[in-house]
Design a protein around this motif. Structure first.
Motif, short mmCIF file in Angstrom:
data_model
loop_
_atom_site.label_atom_id
_atom_site.label_comp_id
_atom_site.label_asym_id
_atom_site.label_seq_id
_atom_site.Cartn_x
_atom_site.Cartn_y
_atom_site.Cartn_z
N ARG A 77 -5.36 10.07 -1.96
CA ARG A 77 -5.50 9.05 -3.00
C ARG A 77 -4.60 7.89 -2.56
O ARG A 77 -3.38 8.04 -2.46
CB ARG A 77 -5.07 9.59 -4.36
N PHE A 78 -5.23 6.74 -2.30
CA PHE A 78 -4.57 5.59 -1.70
C PHE A 78 -4.55 4.46 -2.73
O PHE A 78 -5.59 4.16 -3.34
CB PHE A 78 -5.38 5.17 -0.46
N ALA A 79 -3.39 3.84 -2.93
CA ALA A 79 -3.27 2.77 -3.92
C ALA A 79 -2.70 1.53 -3.27
O ALA A 79 -1.85 1.62 -2.38
CB ALA A 79 -2.38 3.22 -5.07
N TYR A 80 -3.18 0.36 -3.72
CA TYR A 80 -2.61 -0.86 -3.19
C TYR A 80 -2.69 -2.00 -4.18
O TYR A 80 -3.61 -2.11 -4.97
CB TYR A 80 -3.23 -1.25 -1.85
N LYS A 81 -1.65 -2.82 -4.11
CA LYS A 81 -1.55 -4.04 -4.90
C LYS A 81 -1.95 -5.20 -4.00
O LYS A 81 -1.59 -5.22 -2.83
CB LYS A 81 -0.10 -4.25 -5.37
N CYS A 82 -2.68 -6.16 -4.56
CA CYS A 82 -3.12 -7.34 -3.81
C CYS A 82 -2.62 -8.59 -4.52
O CYS A 82 -2.62 -8.65 -5.75
CB CYS A 82 -4.64 -7.41 -3.73
N VAL A 108 0.83 -1.21 0.00
CA VAL A 108 0.00 0.00 0.00
C VAL A 108 0.86 1.26 0.00
O VAL A 108 1.96 1.27 0.54
CB VAL A 108 -0.97 0.02 1.21
N ARG A 109 0.31 2.32 -0.62
CA ARG A 109 1.00 3.61 -0.64
C ARG A 109 0.00 4.73 -0.88
O ARG A 109 -1.13 4.48 -1.32
CB ARG A 109 2.09 3.65 -1.69
N VAL A 110 0.43 5.94 -0.62
CA VAL A 110 -0.38 7.13 -0.85
C VAL A 110 0.20 7.88 -2.03
O VAL A 110 1.38 8.23 -2.04
CB VAL A 110 -0.43 8.01 0.42
N ILE A 111 -0.64 8.15 -3.01
CA ILE A 111 -0.22 8.88 -4.20
C ILE A 111 -0.35 10.39 -3.95
O ILE A 111 0.48 11.17 -4.41
CB ILE A 111 -1.07 8.46 -5.42
N LYS A 129 -0.66 -8.13 17.47
CA LYS A 129 0.15 -6.90 17.41
C LYS A 129 -0.46 -5.94 16.39
O LYS A 129 -1.02 -6.35 15.38
CB LYS A 129 1.59 -7.19 16.99
N VAL A 130 -0.30 -4.65 16.67
CA VAL A 130 -0.79 -3.58 15.80
C VAL A 130 0.41 -2.75 15.35
O VAL A 130 1.27 -2.41 16.17
CB VAL A 130 -1.79 -2.67 16.55
N VAL A 131 0.46 -2.44 14.07
CA VAL A 131 1.47 -1.54 13.52
C VAL A 131 0.76 -0.38 12.85
O VAL A 131 -0.21 -0.60 12.10
CB VAL A 131 2.37 -2.27 12.49
N SER A 132 1.20 0.83 13.14
CA SER A 132 0.65 1.99 12.43
C SER A 132 1.79 2.89 12.01
O SER A 132 2.81 2.99 12.69
CB SER A 132 -0.35 2.75 13.32
N THR A 133 1.59 3.54 10.87
CA THR A 133 2.59 4.45 10.34
C THR A 133 1.92 5.48 9.45
O THR A 133 0.84 5.23 8.92
CB THR A 133 3.69 3.68 9.55
N ILE A 134 2.57 6.62 9.30
CA ILE A 134 2.08 7.64 8.39
C ILE A 134 2.62 7.35 6.99
O ILE A 134 3.83 7.20 6.81
CB ILE A 134 2.55 9.06 8.82
N LEU A 135 1.71 7.24 6.03
CA LEU A 135 2.08 7.14 4.62
C LEU A 135 1.61 8.42 3.96
O LEU A 135 0.48 8.86 4.20
CB LEU A 135 1.41 5.94 3.96
N SER A 136 2.46 9.01 3.14
CA SER A 136 2.08 10.26 2.49
C SER A 136 2.75 10.39 1.13
O SER A 136 3.72 9.70 0.83
CB SER A 136 2.45 11.46 3.37
N SER A 137 2.23 11.33 0.37
CA SER A 137 2.84 11.63 -0.92
C SER A 137 4.18 12.33 -0.71
O SER A 137 5.03 12.33 -1.61
CB SER A 137 1.91 12.48 -1.79
N ASP A 138 4.40 12.90 0.47
CA ASP A 138 5.69 13.54 0.76
C ASP A 138 6.76 12.51 1.16
O ASP A 138 7.88 12.56 0.65
CB ASP A 138 5.54 14.58 1.88
N ASN A 139 6.43 11.57 2.06
CA ASN A 139 7.46 10.61 2.50
C ASN A 139 7.56 9.41 1.56
O ASN A 139 8.54 8.67 1.61
CB ASN A 139 7.26 10.18 3.95
#
Length: 182
Positions: free
Chosen positions: A129-134, A74-77, A97-107
């Motif tokens: 705008r969020f994109a992901y491959k499955c 997954v990524r943010v466009i 377990k839970v993992v969270s992170t900031i995804l952005s068009s900047d990082n």
């Protein structure tokens, strides 16, 4: 491409190498060979999805069951989201377990989420705008999920509850304890 392990076995944060100059930027958002080298497995992505959400939209926590389970990249466009993965594999060392992170068009970071994990995200910017491959096709009969505000998982969604925009379907999802066999 750099890869960072997370608290969930098989879940990684991936940071691409970005080339920037006065014209703009360039980076590889996906390279099967490099991803395979980093992960130690070869995901066979068969479906790409994209969504557009406004600030406060929370999608999740979703997953596919059984033979229709999906690994995702997954990524943010455009924009910024809080991306969350939950290990729901009962035999995993990192179960619950839970993992969270900031995804952005900047990082430009991405998260690889292995099969057997629930996934969700919250839009933090005005739009995202969020994109992901499955690596498996969507199957409506196999879809399931966990309620976003599950007390066992205790996820910090970074926005007050009254600012969250959640679908009626997602508001009816079961708790972690009701979803996953112990």
């Amino acid at each position: 491409m750099e890869m960072q392990k997370t608290e969930i076995e098989g879940c990684f944060i991936i940071t691409p190498k970005v080339f920037e100059d006065e014209r703009g930027y360039f980076f590889e958002s996906y390279n099967q060979k490099k991803l395979e080298e980093l992960l130690g497995v070869r995901p066979n992505f068969v479906q790409d999805n994209e969504s557009l959400s406004t600030k406060g939209v929370l999608r999740g926590l979703h997953y596919q069951q059984g033979e229709h389970a999906q690994a995702k990249l997954v990524r943010v466009i455009e924009g910024e989201v809080l991306d969350v993965a939950v290990d729901i594999r009962p035999d995993s060392k990192t179960f619950g377990k839970v993992v969270s992170t900031i995804l952005s068009s900047d990082n430009r970071k991405q998260m690889f989420i292995p099969r057997g994990c629930a996934h969700g995200f919250l839009t933090l910017s005005e739009t995202a705008r969020f994109a992901y491959k499955c690596d498996n096709f969507y199957n409506v009969a196999s879809e399931s999920g966990i309620i976003y505000n599950d007390p066992t998982l205790n996820i910090d969604w970074m926005l007050p509850e009254e600012e969250l925009i959640i679908s009626a379907k997602d508001k009816e999802l079961p708790s972690f304890k009701m979803t996953v066999p112990n």
